[in-house]
Design a protein around this motif. Structure first.
Motif, short mmCIF file in Angstrom:
data_model
loop_
_atom_site.label_atom_id
_atom_site.label_comp_id
_atom_site.label_asym_id
_atom_site.label_seq_id
_atom_site.Cartn_x
_atom_site.Cartn_y
_atom_site.Cartn_z
N TYR A 164 -1.85 1.22 15.58
CA TYR A 164 -2.26 -0.18 15.58
C TYR A 164 -1.33 -1.02 14.70
O TYR A 164 -0.87 -2.11 15.11
N LEU A 165 -1.02 -0.54 13.51
CA LEU A 165 -0.17 -1.28 12.59
C LEU A 165 1.25 -1.45 13.13
O LEU A 165 1.87 -2.50 12.96
N GLU A 166 1.75 -0.42 13.80
CA GLU A 166 3.09 -0.52 14.38
C GLU A 166 3.15 -1.58 15.48
O GLU A 166 4.13 -2.31 15.59
N LEU A 167 2.09 -1.64 16.28
CA LEU A 167 2.03 -2.67 17.33
C LEU A 167 1.98 -4.07 16.73
O LEU A 167 2.70 -4.97 17.17
N GLU A 168 1.13 -4.25 15.72
CA GLU A 168 1.03 -5.56 15.10
C GLU A 168 2.31 -5.92 14.35
O GLU A 168 2.75 -7.08 14.36
N GLN A 169 2.90 -4.94 13.73
CA GLN A 169 4.17 -5.16 13.03
C GLN A 169 5.25 -5.64 14.01
O GLN A 169 6.00 -6.57 13.72
N LYS A 170 5.29 -5.02 15.16
CA LYS A 170 6.26 -5.39 16.18
C LYS A 170 5.96 -6.79 16.73
O LYS A 170 6.86 -7.60 16.94
N ARG A 171 4.66 -7.05 16.95
CA ARG A 171 4.27 -8.34 17.51
C ARG A 171 4.61 -9.49 16.56
O ARG A 171 4.97 -10.58 17.01
N PHE A 172 4.53 -9.25 15.25
CA PHE A 172 4.83 -10.30 14.28
C PHE A 172 6.24 -10.18 13.72
O PHE A 172 6.52 -10.59 12.59
N ASP A 173 7.14 -9.61 14.52
CA ASP A 173 8.58 -9.54 14.18
C ASP A 173 8.83 -8.91 12.82
O ASP A 173 9.66 -9.40 12.04
N HIS A 174 8.09 -7.87 12.53
CA HIS A 174 8.27 -7.11 11.27
C HIS A 174 8.19 -8.01 10.03
O HIS A 174 8.91 -7.82 9.06
N SER A 175 7.27 -8.99 10.10
CA SER A 175 7.09 -9.89 8.96
C SER A 175 6.25 -9.26 7.86
O SER A 175 6.05 -9.86 6.81
N PHE A 176 5.73 -8.06 8.10
CA PHE A 176 4.99 -7.36 7.06
C PHE A 176 5.31 -5.87 7.11
O PHE A 176 5.77 -5.34 8.13
N GLN A 177 5.10 -5.21 5.99
CA GLN A 177 5.29 -3.77 5.89
C GLN A 177 3.92 -3.13 5.64
O GLN A 177 3.00 -3.77 5.13
N PHE A 178 3.80 -1.86 6.01
CA PHE A 178 2.55 -1.16 5.74
C PHE A 178 2.82 0.24 5.22
O PHE A 178 3.88 0.81 5.44
N GLU A 179 1.82 0.76 4.54
CA GLU A 179 1.90 2.11 3.98
C GLU A 179 0.53 2.77 4.10
O GLU A 179 -0.49 2.15 3.81
N ILE A 180 0.52 4.01 4.57
CA ILE A 180 -0.72 4.79 4.63
C ILE A 180 -0.55 6.01 3.73
O ILE A 180 0.34 6.83 3.95
N GLU A 181 -1.38 6.09 2.72
CA GLU A 181 -1.26 7.17 1.73
C GLU A 181 -2.52 8.04 1.76
O GLU A 181 -3.63 7.53 1.65
N VAL A 182 -2.33 9.35 1.95
CA VAL A 182 -3.45 10.29 1.96
C VAL A 182 -3.31 11.22 0.77
O VAL A 182 -2.28 11.89 0.62
N GLU A 183 -4.31 11.27 -0.06
CA GLU A 183 -4.28 12.13 -1.24
C GLU A 183 -4.00 13.57 -0.84
O GLU A 183 -4.53 14.06 0.17
N GLU A 184 -3.16 14.24 -1.57
CA GLU A 184 -2.67 15.57 -1.20
C GLU A 184 -3.79 16.58 -0.98
O GLU A 184 -3.70 17.45 -0.10
N GLN A 185 -4.87 16.50 -1.74
CA GLN A 185 -5.95 17.49 -1.63
C GLN A 185 -6.78 17.32 -0.37
O GLN A 185 -7.57 18.20 -0.02
N LEU A 186 -6.64 16.22 0.35
CA LEU A 186 -7.44 15.98 1.55
C LEU A 186 -6.93 16.81 2.73
O LEU A 186 -5.74 16.88 2.99
#
Length: 307
Positions: A164-186
């Motif tokens: 979803y974020l990649e699609l929105e990022q592309k639609r808005f000409d990469h005007s924003f960056q995103f990061e998804i962080e998952v704690e190592e123990q999960l």
């Protein structure tokens, strides 16, 4: 309380059906609750009449048998009340599940995505158009798959949010960056969570927070503490108050989406599977709003079990 006539009860049922057709879920649920109370009162009246009849026959029938009949009648009443309450609760959960799906498959999002794909086609850039279309199709499949389940794995949720974020990022000409962080123990495959839960929060962060900024950022963090899964959705956007002022004319205000998610969270408190709640607050720096922080706390009562 006056006992309603059969005609009045039928009118209440028609009113509930009307609210359902109109999509007025709050009014529908309140009408159903009122209907439940009325039917319970009518049933109580019938119970009293039945008990009076049994008492009149007391001299010809054994006392023990009468008591047994009364107990059986009360048990039947309790069962019917329980069945009706469970049916109402189930209908409420299904309604909210459908509304959550509608949030994620909003016509606004689908139209704008297809419009962006069309733009690449007009620009005679078949590679970009094909890549965009493939990502869109993959996201739609993932959402529809989630809609058929009560729970999905953390791995599936992370992948859905990434698409979803990649699609929105592309639609808005990469005007924003995103990061998804998952704690190592999960455990990505072993941890499960409610389906159709997080995307509306992320959409709010983008559409009502960072759109229009030159350097927007969205950060999603998954952490585990004892029996709770915590999800932080953090943006560097304009904050809640500023967002409210410019939401007129958009496909849906953030308040609408958050209201649906709050209803769903409230209903979850009676669930045997998941309970969760969320909070939304502004991020402050030197007393100035520098973004929004959504915190979702989820408890899985049946760990490791998929629907």
């Amino acid at each position: 309380m006056n006992i309603m006539s059969k005609k009045e009860i039928e009118n209440l049922e028609k009113l509930a059906n009307y609210y359902q057709r109109e999509g007025s879920y709050k009014e529908e649920f309140e009408t159903l609750e009122r209907l439940l109370v009325v039917k319970e009162a009518a049933f109580d009246k019938g119970k009293k009449e039945k008990i009076a009849e049994l008492q009149a026959k007391f001299e010809t029938k054994g006392k023990d048998k009468l008591i047994q009949q009364a107990q059986s009648f009360n048990a039947t009443l309790q069962t019917k009340n329980k069945d009706l309450s469970e049916a109402l609760a189930k209908q409420k959960r299904l309604d909210l599940h459908l509304k959550s799906l509608q949030l994620q498959l909003s016509p606004h999002f689908i139209f704008n995505t297809l419009q962006s794909i069309q733009s690449y086609i007009f620009q005679q850039d078949p590679v970009e158009a094909s890549d965009y279309l493939a990502k869109f199709a993959s996201l739609m499949r993932a959402i529809l798959k989630s809609s058929r389940q009560d729970a999905i794995t953390l791995a599936e949720e992370v992948e859905l949010l990434k698409q979803y974020l990649e699609l929105e990022q592309k639609r808005f000409d990469h005007s924003f960056q995103f990061e998804i962080e998952v704690e190592e123990q999960l455990d990505l495959e072993g941890e499960v969570m409610p389906s159709l839960l997080l995307q509306p929060f992320v959409e709010n962060a983008i559409l009502h927070g960072i759109v229009g900024l030159k350097t927007g950022r969205v950060r999603i963090v998954f952490r585990k503490r004892i029996d709770f899964l915590y999800v932080h959705i953090i943006d560097n956007g304009i904050g809640r108050e500023a967002s409210k002022k410019i939401q007129k004319g958009t496909h849906q205000g953030s308040a609408t989406a958050l209201k649906i998610m709050k209803e769903r969270a409230n209903v979850s408190q009676n669930s045997t599977r998941f309970t969760y709640h969320f909070s939304v607050r502004d991020k402050l720096y030197n007393r100035k709003v520098v973004g929004t922080h959504i915190l979702v706390r989820i408890k899985n009562k049946m760990r490791g079990v998929l629907a």
